[in-house]
Design a protein around this motif. Structure first.
Motif, PDB file in Angstrom:
ATOM      1  N   THR A 264      45.441  42.347  38.714  1.00 26.96           N
ATOM      2  CA  THR A 264      46.531  41.399  38.445  1.00 26.96           C
ATOM      3  C   THR A 264      47.018  40.829  39.766  1.00 26.96           C
ATOM      4  OG1 THR A 264      47.239  42.635  36.477  1.00 26.96           O
ATOM      5  CG2 THR A 264      48.803  41.077  37.419  1.00 26.96           C
ATOM      6  N   VAL A 265      47.097  39.507  39.840  1.00 24.06           N
ATOM      7  CA  VAL A 265      47.588  38.810  41.028  1.00 24.06           C
ATOM      8  C   VAL A 265      48.773  37.953  40.608  1.00 24.06           C
ATOM      9  CG1 VAL A 265      46.984  37.375  43.006  1.00 24.06           C
ATOM     10  CG2 VAL A 265      45.212  38.674  41.831  1.00 24.06           C
ATOM     11  N   ARG A 266      49.853  37.991  41.387  1.00 25.05           N
ATOM     12  CA  ARG A 266      51.051  37.221  41.066  1.00 25.05           C
ATOM     13  C   ARG A 266      51.524  36.429  42.284  1.00 25.05           C
ATOM     14  NH1 ARG A 266      52.185  42.377  38.881  1.00 25.05           N
ATOM     15  NH2 ARG A 266      52.197  42.409  36.588  1.00 25.05           N
TER      16      ARG A 266
ATOM     17  N   TYR B   3      57.944  32.512  49.426  1.00 29.07           N
ATOM     18  CA  TYR B   3      56.962  32.846  48.404  1.00 29.07           C
ATOM     19  C   TYR B   3      56.044  33.954  48.916  1.00 29.07           C
ATOM     20  CZ  TYR B   3      58.474  28.299  46.668  1.00 29.07           C
ATOM     21  OH  TYR B   3      59.222  27.262  46.240  1.00 29.07           O
ATOM     22  N   ALA B   4      55.574  34.793  48.006  1.00 28.79           N
ATOM     23  CA  ALA B   4      54.689  35.890  48.398  1.00 28.79           C
ATOM     24  C   ALA B   4      53.702  36.176  47.284  1.00 28.79           C
ATOM     25  CB  ALA B   4      55.497  37.140  48.730  1.00 28.79           C
ATOM     26  N   LEU B   5      52.585  36.769  47.676  1.00 27.91           N
ATOM     27  CA  LEU B   5      51.569  37.192  46.723  1.00 27.91           C
ATOM     28  C   LEU B   5      51.638  38.699  46.564  1.00 27.91           C
ATOM     29  CD1 LEU B   5      48.597  35.011  47.986  1.00 27.91           C
ATOM     30  CD2 LEU B   5      49.708  34.805  45.753  1.00 27.91           C
ATOM     31  N   ARG B   6      51.463  39.126  45.339  1.00 24.92           N
ATOM     32  CA  ARG B   6      51.444  40.554  45.039  1.00 24.92           C
ATOM     33  C   ARG B   6      50.244  40.833  44.132  1.00 24.92           C
ATOM     34  NH1 ARG B   6      55.738  43.904  45.270  1.00 24.92           N
ATOM     35  NH2 ARG B   6      57.171  42.122  45.170  1.00 24.92           N
ATOM     36  N   ALA B   7      49.576  41.961  44.343  1.00 24.19           N
ATOM     37  CA  ALA B   7      48.403  42.274  43.522  1.00 24.19           C
ATOM     38  C   ALA B   7      48.308  43.774  43.291  1.00 24.19           C
ATOM     39  CB  ALA B   7      47.128  41.760  44.178  1.00 24.19           C
ATOM     40  N   GLU B   8      47.630  44.141  42.219  1.00 20.61           N
ATOM     41  CA  GLU B   8      47.396  45.557  41.924  1.00 20.61           C
ATOM     42  C   GLU B   8      46.136  45.705  41.099  1.00 20.61           C
ATOM     43  OE1 GLU B   8      50.956  46.653  39.779  1.00 20.61           O
ATOM     44  OE2 GLU B   8      49.999  46.245  37.840  1.00 20.61           O
TER      45      GLU B   8
ATOM     46  N   ILE C 121      44.411  39.080  50.367  1.00 21.37           N
ATOM     47  CA  ILE C 121      45.367  40.142  50.064  1.00 21.37           C
ATOM     48  C   ILE C 121      44.666  41.478  50.252  1.00 21.37           C
ATOM     49  CG2 ILE C 121      46.964  41.095  48.376  1.00 21.37           C
ATOM     50  CD1 ILE C 121      46.997  38.435  46.972  1.00 21.37           C
ATOM     51  N   MET C 122      45.154  42.269  51.181  1.00 19.61           N
ATOM     52  CA  MET C 122      44.588  43.593  51.434  1.00 19.61           C
ATOM     53  C   MET C 122      45.412  44.635  50.677  1.00 19.61           C
ATOM     54  SD  MET C 122      42.163  45.259  52.912  1.00 19.61           S
ATOM     55  CE  MET C 122      41.552  44.123  54.177  1.00 19.61           C
ATOM     56  N   LEU C 123      44.764  45.352  49.769  1.00 21.07           N
ATOM     57  CA  LEU C 123      45.446  46.364  48.974  1.00 21.07           C
ATOM     58  C   LEU C 123      45.314  47.741  49.610  1.00 21.07           C
ATOM     59  CD1 LEU C 123      44.485  45.345  45.326  1.00 21.07           C
ATOM     60  CD2 LEU C 123      46.280  44.450  46.799  1.00 21.07           C
ATOM     61  N   GLN C 124      46.295  48.594  49.316  1.00 21.09           N
ATOM     62  CA  GLN C 124      46.284  49.974  49.786  1.00 21.09           C
ATOM     63  C   GLN C 124      46.026  50.907  48.615  1.00 21.09           C
ATOM     64  OE1 GLN C 124      46.557  50.739  53.055  1.00 21.09           O
ATOM     65  NE2 GLN C 124      46.714  48.538  53.472  1.00 21.09           N
TER      66      GLN C 124
END
Length: 243
Positions: free
Chosen positions: A42-44, A90-95, A126-129
């Motif tokens: 999911t990307v927001r 504005y920002a991007l969030r992903a999981e 977007i780099m996820l942890q």
């Protein structure tokens, strides 16, 4: 007085407001491990202007079975959603979530993006942890979660017993040095006493549960039952309760 646009001019301005904008990029994570089958990405795109208020989602994309990283994404949003007279952040969030809904990777830092006038137009990365796996529950809580309906514990040497009805009995004795798992032989009831007589090719296990108050000799905790476990010829005494 400001002249209100009419006719063609009004239609053109309305078209500009609702014009679809595109923000694209890719999702990454550092671990060299495969994403599980059935995962969901999911990307927001969010308005994060107000620090003391929840963010507002402007655009969102769900990708089922996204494959392996890098995973490309495309977010579409209306132009008027990001055109304001005052500054907006504005920002991007992903999981990434697994097939059972468990959170596997997520953003831990703000990924700021520029939109509208002055935007760079470059693809976002977007780099996820990786989310640390929750350690499995142990002891009485772990046994209850796994389906046990009875728990007993004793000291000197430390031991515990879990009964999984119509499945198995699990006994751990001598501070973990002795482990015995047997099929559930079924309970025999004699007055206020319940007895289990179980065995394997190498071990015999007798469990006696007596309905009388019991206090743990180490913690002072109160239990509803006295419990005796005989493993082969060794007797262990302690207390137990229903889970």
């Amino acid at each position: 007085m400001r002249k209100r646009p009419t006719g063609h001019d009004a239609t053109e301005q309305q078209s500009e407001k609702t014009e679809q904008q595109v923000l694209s990029g890719k999702i990454m994570y550092r671990e060299r491990i495969a994403m599980p089958e059935g995962a969901t990405l999911t990307v927001r795109l969010e308005d994060v202007s107000l620090a003391d208020a929840p963010s507002t989602v402007i655009a969102e994309q769900h990708i089922d079975d996204p494959g392996q990283v890098p995973v490309p994404f495309t977010l579409r949003y209306a132009r008027d959603a990001v055109v304001h007279e005052h500054p907006v952040a504005y920002a991007l969030r992903a999981e990434i979530r697994g097939p059972e809904g468990q959170l596997l990777w997520t953003t831990t830092e703000r990924h700021t993006v520029e939109l509208g006038e002055g935007a760079s137009g470059e693809d976002a990365t977007i780099m996820l942890q990786k989310v640390a796996a929750e350690p499995p529950k142990t002891g009485m809580a772990g046994a209850r979660e796994a389906g046990a309906t009875f728990w007993a514990v004793g000291n000197e040497p430390g031991w515990h017993l879990a009964i999984y009805p119509e499945e198995k009995l699990m006994f751990v004795g001598d501070y973990g040095e002795t482990e015995v798992t047997t099929p559930d032989p079924g309970a025999q009831t004699e007055g206020t006493e319940t007895i289990y007589l179980a065995e394997t090719d190498t071990a015999q296990l007798k469990v006696e549960i007596i309905e009388t108050p019991c206090e743990d000799t180490m913690s002072g905790e109160s239990f509803e039952y006295q419990v005796k476990v005989t493993h082969n010829e060794t007797l262990y005494s302690g207390c137990g309760r229903d889970l």
